[in-house]
Design an enzyme around this catalytic site. Structure first.
Site, PDB file in Angstrom:
ATOM      1  N   THR A  99     -12.554 -15.056 -23.816  1.00  0.00           N
ATOM      2  CA  THR A  99     -12.506 -13.986 -24.814  1.00  0.00           C
ATOM      3  C   THR A  99     -11.595 -14.349 -25.972  1.00  0.00           C
ATOM      4  O   THR A  99     -11.928 -14.104 -27.140  1.00  0.00           O
ATOM      5  CB  THR A  99     -12.060 -12.671 -24.159  1.00  0.00           C
ATOM      6  OG1 THR A  99     -13.019 -12.301 -23.155  1.00  0.00           O
ATOM      7  CG2 THR A  99     -11.956 -11.549 -25.181  1.00  0.00           C
ATOM      8  N   GLU A 120     -11.225 -15.859 -16.200  1.00  0.00           N
ATOM      9  CA  GLU A 120      -9.803 -15.784 -16.575  1.00  0.00           C
ATOM     10  C   GLU A 120      -9.265 -17.122 -17.083  1.00  0.00           C
ATOM     11  O   GLU A 120      -8.158 -17.538 -16.736  1.00  0.00           O
ATOM     12  CB  GLU A 120      -8.959 -15.303 -15.387  1.00  0.00           C
ATOM     13  CG  GLU A 120      -9.351 -13.935 -14.844  1.00  0.00           C
ATOM     14  CD  GLU A 120      -9.167 -12.812 -15.856  1.00  0.00           C
ATOM     15  OE1 GLU A 120      -8.233 -12.890 -16.673  1.00  0.00           O
ATOM     16  OE2 GLU A 120      -9.982 -11.860 -15.840  1.00  0.00           O
ATOM     17  N   LYS A 148     -21.317  -9.204 -25.811  1.00  0.00           N
ATOM     18  CA  LYS A 148     -20.945  -9.448 -24.419  1.00  0.00           C
ATOM     19  C   LYS A 148     -22.185  -9.229 -23.570  1.00  0.00           C
ATOM     20  O   LYS A 148     -22.753  -8.141 -23.534  1.00  0.00           O
ATOM     21  CB  LYS A 148     -19.827  -8.488 -23.990  1.00  0.00           C
ATOM     22  CG  LYS A 148     -19.319  -8.710 -22.572  1.00  0.00           C
ATOM     23  CD  LYS A 148     -18.559 -10.009 -22.427  1.00  0.00           C
ATOM     24  CE  LYS A 148     -17.985 -10.157 -21.017  1.00  0.00           C
ATOM     25  NZ  LYS A 148     -17.206 -11.396 -20.863  1.00  0.00           N
ATOM     26  N   THR A 184     -18.045  -6.440 -16.967  1.00  0.00           N
ATOM     27  CA  THR A 184     -17.742  -5.888 -15.645  1.00  0.00           C
ATOM     28  C   THR A 184     -16.262  -5.547 -15.556  1.00  0.00           C
ATOM     29  O   THR A 184     -15.439  -6.060 -16.307  1.00  0.00           O
ATOM     30  CB  THR A 184     -18.094  -6.876 -14.523  1.00  0.00           C
ATOM     31  OG1 THR A 184     -17.272  -8.050 -14.636  1.00  0.00           O
ATOM     32  CG2 THR A 184     -19.563  -7.289 -14.591  1.00  0.00           C
ATOM     33  N   GLY A 198     -17.689 -14.859 -16.490  1.00  0.00           N
ATOM     34  CA  GLY A 198     -17.415 -15.929 -15.544  1.00  0.00           C
ATOM     35  C   GLY A 198     -17.970 -17.248 -16.048  1.00  0.00           C
ATOM     36  O   GLY A 198     -17.892 -17.569 -17.228  1.00  0.00           O
TER      37      GLY A 198
END
Length: 238
Positions: free
Chosen positions: A16, A12, A37, A41, A112
């Site tokens: 992306t 986060e 990708k 998940t 991540g």
């Protein structure tokens, strides 16, 4: 660089949207682009994932995934809990290599951070980059705490002999605090690599046309954009 691996110092933090900005900028330069990708998940079978979000923002890219798991967990854990086969680094590398035969640039986005595990054997995105011999672009947060995680990730990349071309700030705040502004000078030091861009906070909420026209202004010439790290640092200096 026919394949560029994009990782972050955590989750986060804007991987992306940075991937989308790199894709949009490369498309504007006339390149064909694929986005892969490695392990998606936290989304169901029919829900849009990160690769599709990149395609929405950037435009005409080929979007692909190697594996998808429903729970928002590390890929190895998500695969185990779902009773699905884990993704292996070799699977990702082979998919990227195939896309590279058909596109000028392949962007491989991780899940991540760099060492998040894909499988029980401990395979990671770093292993993917090693198999491909690909450089790894590092996406980092702007504020307090970013220097430690940036330096740790950069050291790990170098210990594996992987190329770190630079660092991109994944979400530059509209009103940056003192730590964020000081980090513009400190991030290149701890990373041992230049700042290659800063994507403004909220960029993903822009209309796709506005995103695509703005993206080159967020990235440095090394990523085919026009962003100037020195000018940006002077403007934001504490």
């Amino acid at each position: 660089m026919p394949v560029l691996v994009i990782t972050g110092t955590g989750t986060e933090i804007g991987k992306t949207v940075v991937t989308a900005a790199v894709a949009a900028t490369s498309l504007a330069a006339g390149r064909s682009v694929a986005v892969l990708k490695a392990a998606q998940t936290g989304v169901g079978p029919d829900e849009p994932g990160d690769a599709r979000e990149v395609a929405r923002l950037a435009g005409g890219v080929t979007a692909a995934e190697v594996a998808r798991y429903p729970e928002p967990l590390a890929p190895a854990t998500a695969a185990r809990r779902a009773g699905l086969a884990p993704v292996r680094p070799r699977d990702v590398a082979e998919a990227a290599a195939k896309l590279a035969t058909e596109h000028d640039l392949v962007l491989v986005e991780g899940a991540g951070g760099l060492l998040v595990r894909f499988d029980a054997a401990g395979g990671t995105l770093a292993d993917v980059a090693g198999l491909l011999g690909a450089p790894v672009l590092l996406v980092v947060p702007a504020g307090l705490g970013t220097l430690n995680t940036t330096e740790l990730t950069a050291r790990e990349l170098r210990s594996r002999g992987l190329d770190l071309p630079g660092v991109v700030i994944g979400s530059w705040p509209e009103a940056p605090d003192l730590a964020a502004r000081c980090n513009l000078a400190d991030l290149p030091d701890v990373a041992g690599a230049p700042l290659l861009g800063a994507v403004p906070a909220g960029a993903a909420a822009l209309a796709p046309a506005a995103f695509r026209s703005s993206a080159p202004h967020w990235l440095a010439p090394r990523l085919e954009g026009t962003w100037d790290a020195e000018v940006f640092a002077r403007r934001e200096a504490p």
